[in-house]
Design an enzyme around this catalytic site. Structure first.
Site, mmCIF file in Angstrom:
data_model
loop_
_atom_site.group_PDB
_atom_site.id
_atom_site.type_symbol
_atom_site.label_atom_id
_atom_site.label_comp_id
_atom_site.label_asym_id
_atom_site.label_seq_id
_atom_site.Cartn_x
_atom_site.Cartn_y
_atom_site.Cartn_z
ATOM 1 N N HIS A 144 0.840 -1.206 0.000
ATOM 2 C CA HIS A 144 0.000 0.000 0.000
ATOM 3 C C HIS A 144 0.873 1.253 0.000
ATOM 4 O O HIS A 144 0.637 2.194 -0.778
ATOM 5 C CB HIS A 144 -0.913 -0.029 1.227
ATOM 6 C CG HIS A 144 -1.690 1.218 1.436
ATOM 7 N ND1 HIS A 144 -2.903 1.449 0.843
ATOM 8 C CD2 HIS A 144 -1.414 2.322 2.180
ATOM 9 C CE1 HIS A 144 -3.355 2.632 1.222
ATOM 10 N NE2 HIS A 144 -2.470 3.180 2.018
ATOM 11 N N GLU A 145 1.880 1.278 0.867
ATOM 12 C CA GLU A 145 2.768 2.448 0.947
ATOM 13 C C GLU A 145 3.559 2.623 -0.339
ATOM 14 O O GLU A 145 3.754 3.748 -0.812
ATOM 15 C CB GLU A 145 3.706 2.339 2.160
ATOM 16 C CG GLU A 145 3.007 2.305 3.504
ATOM 17 C CD GLU A 145 2.036 3.452 3.729
ATOM 18 O OE1 GLU A 145 2.257 4.564 3.202
ATOM 19 O OE2 GLU A 145 1.029 3.256 4.437
ATOM 20 N N HIS A 148 1.548 4.353 -2.908
ATOM 21 C CA HIS A 148 1.580 5.806 -2.726
ATOM 22 C C HIS A 148 2.820 6.394 -3.395
ATOM 23 O O HIS A 148 2.752 7.422 -4.075
ATOM 24 C CB HIS A 148 1.598 6.177 -1.243
ATOM 25 C CG HIS A 148 0.280 6.051 -0.560
ATOM 26 N ND1 HIS A 148 -0.880 6.632 -1.026
ATOM 27 C CD2 HIS A 148 -0.056 5.430 0.604
ATOM 28 C CE1 HIS A 148 -1.874 6.365 -0.207
ATOM 29 N NE2 HIS A 148 -1.402 5.635 0.795
#
Length: 197
Positions: A144-145, A148
């Protein structure tokens, strides 16, 4: 670079809308008559909105490291740190971005990504996240990071913040000027009545 250009154009559009809206609504007559230069105010709002957002983005990694107490994993000290670094490296390769700095910090379960550029980012995880989740769950959080980072979401958030800053700076300065004018007139009127009696 494309997002920065779009950001500049968006900020210019915001300033144009603020200036045009003030002209159409007649909101520039009172401030101009009382010494507030609308053009200077619009320029000030543009510079502060854009400048503040860009400076905060450029300093984001340093501020995150200091405020969160992030320890960068330059040489893994244990198997968990080695696994985190290797997982981030694998995810970065899949996303087509350079390997970000990887860090760990003390705290409740959480993780974040920051940095001005997707090829020089920082991904950090908390000790609470590592102790409270399985490796599969941690991998999902790291994915998820890294999404980003790969999407340039830090820049996108900065662009949004810059536009908001421009609105807020313009509105706060204009409202502050109007309130100050009313207070000055009230104080002058009170002083005139007091001296008349």
């Amino acid at each position: 670079m494309k997002r920065i250009v779009l950001f500049l154009l968006t900020n210019i559009a915001v300033v144009a809308v603020l200036g045009g809206g003030a002209s159409l609504l007649g909101g520039n007559r009172y401030p101009t008559a009382n010494g507030l230069n609308r053009t200077n105010l619009l320029g000030f709002a543009f510079v502060m909105g854009f400048g503040g957002a860009i400076i905060s983005l450029l300093m984001s990694k340093m501020i995150a490291k200091m405020s969160m107490g992030v320890t960068i994993i330059s040489a893994p000290r244990n198997a968990d740190e080695a696994w985190i670094v290797e997982t981030v490296r694998e995810l970065a390769d899949k996303a087509g971005v350079r390997m970000p700095e990887v860090g760990i910090y003390e705290g409740e379960p959480n993780a974040f990504a920051t940095g001005a550029f997707k090829n020089s980012a920082l991904v950090a995880v908390s000790t609470g996240l590592l102790s409270g989740m399985t490796r599969e769950e941690v991998r999902a959080v790291l994915g998820h990071e890294m999404a980003h980072v790969a999407n340039g979401d830090m820049v996108t958030m900065t662009l949004i913040q810059g536009v908001m800053n421009t609105f807020v700076v313009f509105a706060s300065r204009a409202i502050g000027y109007v309130v100050d004018g009313f207070l000055r007139r009230a104080t002058t009127a009170t002083a005139a009545r007091a001296s008349a009696t």
